[in-house]
Design a protein around this motif. Sequence first.
Motif, mmCIF file in Angstrom:
data_model
loop_
_atom_site.group_PDB
_atom_site.id
_atom_site.type_symbol
_atom_site.label_atom_id
_atom_site.label_comp_id
_atom_site.label_asym_id
_atom_site.label_seq_id
_atom_site.Cartn_x
_atom_site.Cartn_y
_atom_site.Cartn_z
ATOM 1 N N VAL A 33 18.882 -17.484 47.383
ATOM 2 C CA VAL A 33 17.464 -17.812 47.288
ATOM 3 C C VAL A 33 17.233 -18.958 46.324
ATOM 4 C CG1 VAL A 33 15.243 -16.967 46.472
ATOM 5 C CG2 VAL A 33 16.653 -15.514 47.923
ATOM 6 N N PHE A 34 17.974 -18.987 45.216
ATOM 7 C CA PHE A 34 17.652 -19.930 44.150
ATOM 8 C C PHE A 34 18.632 -21.082 43.990
ATOM 9 C CE2 PHE A 34 15.361 -16.114 43.202
ATOM 10 C CZ PHE A 34 14.097 -16.637 43.066
ATOM 11 N N THR A 35 19.792 -21.024 44.666
ATOM 12 C CA THR A 35 20.733 -22.131 44.529
ATOM 13 C C THR A 35 21.181 -22.686 45.865
ATOM 14 O OG1 THR A 35 22.666 -20.664 44.442
ATOM 15 C CG2 THR A 35 21.583 -21.192 42.361
ATOM 16 N N THR B 292 23.800 -8.004 47.263
ATOM 17 C CA THR B 292 22.575 -8.251 46.503
ATOM 18 C C THR B 292 22.656 -9.554 45.719
ATOM 19 O OG1 THR B 292 22.157 -5.898 46.240
ATOM 20 C CG2 THR B 292 21.101 -7.369 44.672
ATOM 21 N N LEU B 293 23.747 -9.738 44.975
ATOM 22 C CA LEU B 293 23.885 -10.946 44.176
ATOM 23 C C LEU B 293 23.995 -12.182 45.043
ATOM 24 C CD1 LEU B 293 26.342 -9.670 41.419
ATOM 25 C CD2 LEU B 293 23.895 -10.096 41.212
ATOM 26 N N ASP C 269 27.042 -4.507 33.556
ATOM 27 C CA ASP C 269 26.522 -3.458 32.678
ATOM 28 C C ASP C 269 26.015 -2.312 33.542
ATOM 29 O OD1 ASP C 269 25.350 -1.797 30.857
ATOM 30 O OD2 ASP C 269 24.156 -3.337 29.866
ATOM 31 N N PRO C 270 26.901 -1.366 33.876
ATOM 32 C CA PRO C 270 26.530 -0.269 34.791
ATOM 33 C C PRO C 270 25.457 0.670 34.253
ATOM 34 C CG PRO C 270 28.927 -0.497 34.607
ATOM 35 C CD PRO C 270 28.331 -1.343 33.533
ATOM 36 N N THR C 271 25.017 0.478 33.003
ATOM 37 C CA THR C 271 23.919 1.302 32.497
ATOM 38 C C THR C 271 22.567 0.792 32.996
ATOM 39 O OG1 THR C 271 23.582 -0.005 30.463
ATOM 40 C CG2 THR C 271 25.235 1.766 30.400
ATOM 41 N N ARG C 272 22.556 -0.374 33.657
ATOM 42 C CA ARG C 272 21.314 -0.980 34.117
ATOM 43 C C ARG C 272 21.336 -1.182 35.624
ATOM 44 N NH1 ARG C 272 21.458 -5.960 29.777
ATOM 45 N NH2 ARG C 272 21.098 -4.738 27.875
ATOM 46 N N PRO C 273 20.161 -1.236 36.247
ATOM 47 C CA PRO C 273 20.100 -1.621 37.657
ATOM 48 C C PRO C 273 20.521 -3.075 37.835
ATOM 49 C CG PRO C 273 18.086 -0.490 36.988
ATOM 50 C CD PRO C 273 18.857 -0.785 35.737
ATOM 51 N N VAL C 274 20.835 -3.448 39.070
ATOM 52 C CA VAL C 274 21.272 -4.803 39.382
ATOM 53 C C VAL C 274 20.230 -5.820 38.921
ATOM 54 C CG1 VAL C 274 20.284 -4.767 41.707
ATOM 55 C CG2 VAL C 274 22.193 -6.280 41.201
ATOM 56 N N ARG C 275 20.691 -6.943 38.403
ATOM 57 C CA ARG C 275 19.798 -7.987 37.899
ATOM 58 C C ARG C 275 19.131 -8.732 39.054
ATOM 59 N NH1 ARG C 275 20.799 -9.445 32.437
ATOM 60 N NH2 ARG C 275 19.906 -11.508 32.761
ATOM 61 N N GLY C 276 17.878 -9.112 38.811
ATOM 62 C CA GLY C 276 17.214 -10.075 39.675
ATOM 63 C C GLY C 276 16.530 -9.555 40.908
ATOM 64 N N ALA C 277 16.700 -8.291 41.257
ATOM 65 C CA ALA C 277 16.168 -7.818 42.537
ATOM 66 C C ALA C 277 14.659 -7.613 42.521
ATOM 67 C CB ALA C 277 16.865 -6.506 42.931
ATOM 68 N N ILE C 278 14.120 -7.147 41.394
ATOM 69 C CA ILE C 278 12.701 -6.781 41.310
ATOM 70 C C ILE C 278 12.065 -7.455 40.099
ATOM 71 C CG2 ILE C 278 11.056 -4.893 40.951
ATOM 72 C CD1 ILE C 278 12.292 -4.703 43.661
ATOM 73 N N ILE D 281 7.492 -7.905 43.112
ATOM 74 C CA ILE D 281 8.198 -8.803 44.025
ATOM 75 C C ILE D 281 9.561 -8.185 44.310
ATOM 76 C CG2 ILE D 281 9.169 -11.104 44.356
ATOM 77 C CD1 ILE D 281 7.160 -12.118 42.253
ATOM 78 N N ASP D 282 9.895 -8.007 45.564
ATOM 79 C CA ASP D 282 11.208 -7.491 45.967
ATOM 80 C C ASP D 282 11.995 -8.657 46.563
ATOM 81 O OD1 ASP D 282 13.384 -6.336 47.392
ATOM 82 O OD2 ASP D 282 12.346 -4.405 47.398
ATOM 83 N N ARG D 283 12.960 -9.174 45.810
ATOM 84 C CA ARG D 283 13.724 -10.335 46.262
ATOM 85 C C ARG D 283 14.657 -9.993 47.412
ATOM 86 N NH1 ARG D 283 11.278 -14.782 43.871
ATOM 87 N NH2 ARG D 283 10.787 -14.261 41.713
ATOM 88 N N ILE D 284 15.083 -8.743 47.514
ATOM 89 C CA ILE D 284 16.009 -8.355 48.573
ATOM 90 C C ILE D 284 15.287 -8.300 49.912
ATOM 91 C CG2 ILE D 284 17.692 -6.648 49.328
ATOM 92 C CD1 ILE D 284 18.342 -8.117 46.669
ATOM 93 N N LYS D 285 14.126 -7.678 49.933
ATOM 94 C CA LYS D 285 13.342 -7.617 51.166
ATOM 95 C C LYS D 285 12.680 -8.957 51.491
ATOM 96 C CE LYS D 285 12.254 -2.673 50.967
ATOM 97 N NZ LYS D 285 11.179 -1.652 50.870
ATOM 98 N N GLY D 286 12.463 -9.764 50.436
ATOM 99 C CA GLY D 286 11.886 -11.079 50.661
ATOM 100 C C GLY D 286 10.433 -11.067 51.068
ATOM 101 N N THR D 287 9.702 -10.041 50.653
ATOM 102 C CA THR D 287 8.298 -9.932 51.027
ATOM 103 C C THR D 287 7.416 -10.630 49.999
ATOM 104 O OG1 THR D 287 8.170 -7.817 49.864
ATOM 105 C CG2 THR D 287 8.640 -7.747 52.225
#
Length: 471
Positions: free
Chosen positions: A14-16, A7-8, A424-433, A453-459
């Motif tokens: 996508v951005f770098t 995911t990361l 920070d496992p108390t939160r969902p992964v950063r940046g995906a949605i 916006i779903d960055r993983i699916k890229g739609t």
Amino acid sequence: MLSVAVTLALLLGVFTGASNFSPRALAENAEPAVKKIVPTFTGDPRTEKGFTWYTNLDSERSDLQLVKKTGRSGKKPDFKKARTFNGTSYVSSNDSGERVHKVNAKGLKADTAYFYRVGDAKRNIWSKVGTVKTAPKKNGAFTFLELTDPQAKTEDEGKLAADTFNKASATVKHYDFMTVTGDIVDNGVVEDQWDWLINNSRSVWGDTTVVPAAGNHESENDAFIDHFNLKPATINQDTTTGAYYSFNYSNTHFVVLNTNEDSEQYRDFTPDQVKWMAADIKKAKANGAKWTVVLMHKGPYTTSNHATDSDIIGQNGVRNQIAPLIGKLGVDLVIQGHDHIYARTLPINKRNEATHPTTITEWLNGEKIDYAVKPNGAIYYIPATAGPKVYKKNTDPVLGDAFYSKFARAEENHALKYGLDPSDPTRPVRGAIQNFSSVTIDKNKLSVVVYEIDRIKGTDPYIIDQFGIIK
């Protein structure tokens, strides 16, 4: 489910990734001499406009030129025929190497588009040409774009958040202004963070009118007010932590609150602000406002981490003190921030009770939309985040079924399907949605469309909810 590592890697690609940096892209992202340009409502939106921008210290003049956008002017305005306005400048509170410029333009024509540029006429240093439009003189339908909590803490995350603004603008297209309900950056006194967001989406920030609410991440050192030319509601208002103000647009009265104040009587507010809000809304309604919309960062009705914060649930907290007043004042819609998850309530009345109005189902954007008919109470919603940080749904027993029964939408964060944040496992992964929304207000109808916006699916951005009010 994709692993966190995958995911990361996808998000960073996508951005770098090198493929994104063509010579044209490099030129577009170069540091401009005139930057962080933000038009705002300052005074009467029909005839006035405020502008803020930043330069280096050498550029001391604050010059604005406006040219009416007509069929003849096309895309090449003749600034030799421009109306010229002059303003003031001062050294940035955050960065001693930058100068803040502010100009007020008055005497403009209602319902009129203008080309503009800002800069230093003596040095012949000008911004790129932007466009703004004044509010209509007569009441009519309008749309505004809403985003919240971009809150990027790295340059890559700033580019991601900026891309959310770019995609939102391209998706909604025909909107009249943009609201941003706080946490515009992760640390308000770090000036680079403002650059990362605004400069990478400058065609959005600079080509509309921005209505900002102060978030807790820009609550110090005039970090908020430095970036926005606003007219505080009261003359002696302390704007160190933010500002509260209001304005009319068409048939709607907008109230923007500052939840960075605090007092023994009201957490996150001072008595002066609460007293002003009540008087301001009553006056607007007496003067014929059909709709009332409140913008605030720390809202009383959200479904994630902050739903159980002491400043929200305490006896003097926002839910117990401010929400009943909002219900009593007949507010229609409250747009919140702060909690980084999507949720919306049923109408909440002055007793903090959820009400169940009659609904009418129509079709919008090829999907069903339910309109609450003359609801008794305000609908609260939080459009999740335009940036990287997301929260999980709050399962604290102190909330319970009684609290969640007040919500029409209160699901788990959509980013959780991609795993947890390794830092920070108390939160969902950063940046995906990321999310944004549009609000359209016509004579008797208010419609909200929420996008994701779903960055993983890229739609492309897609609709996750629609709701509205008829009265």
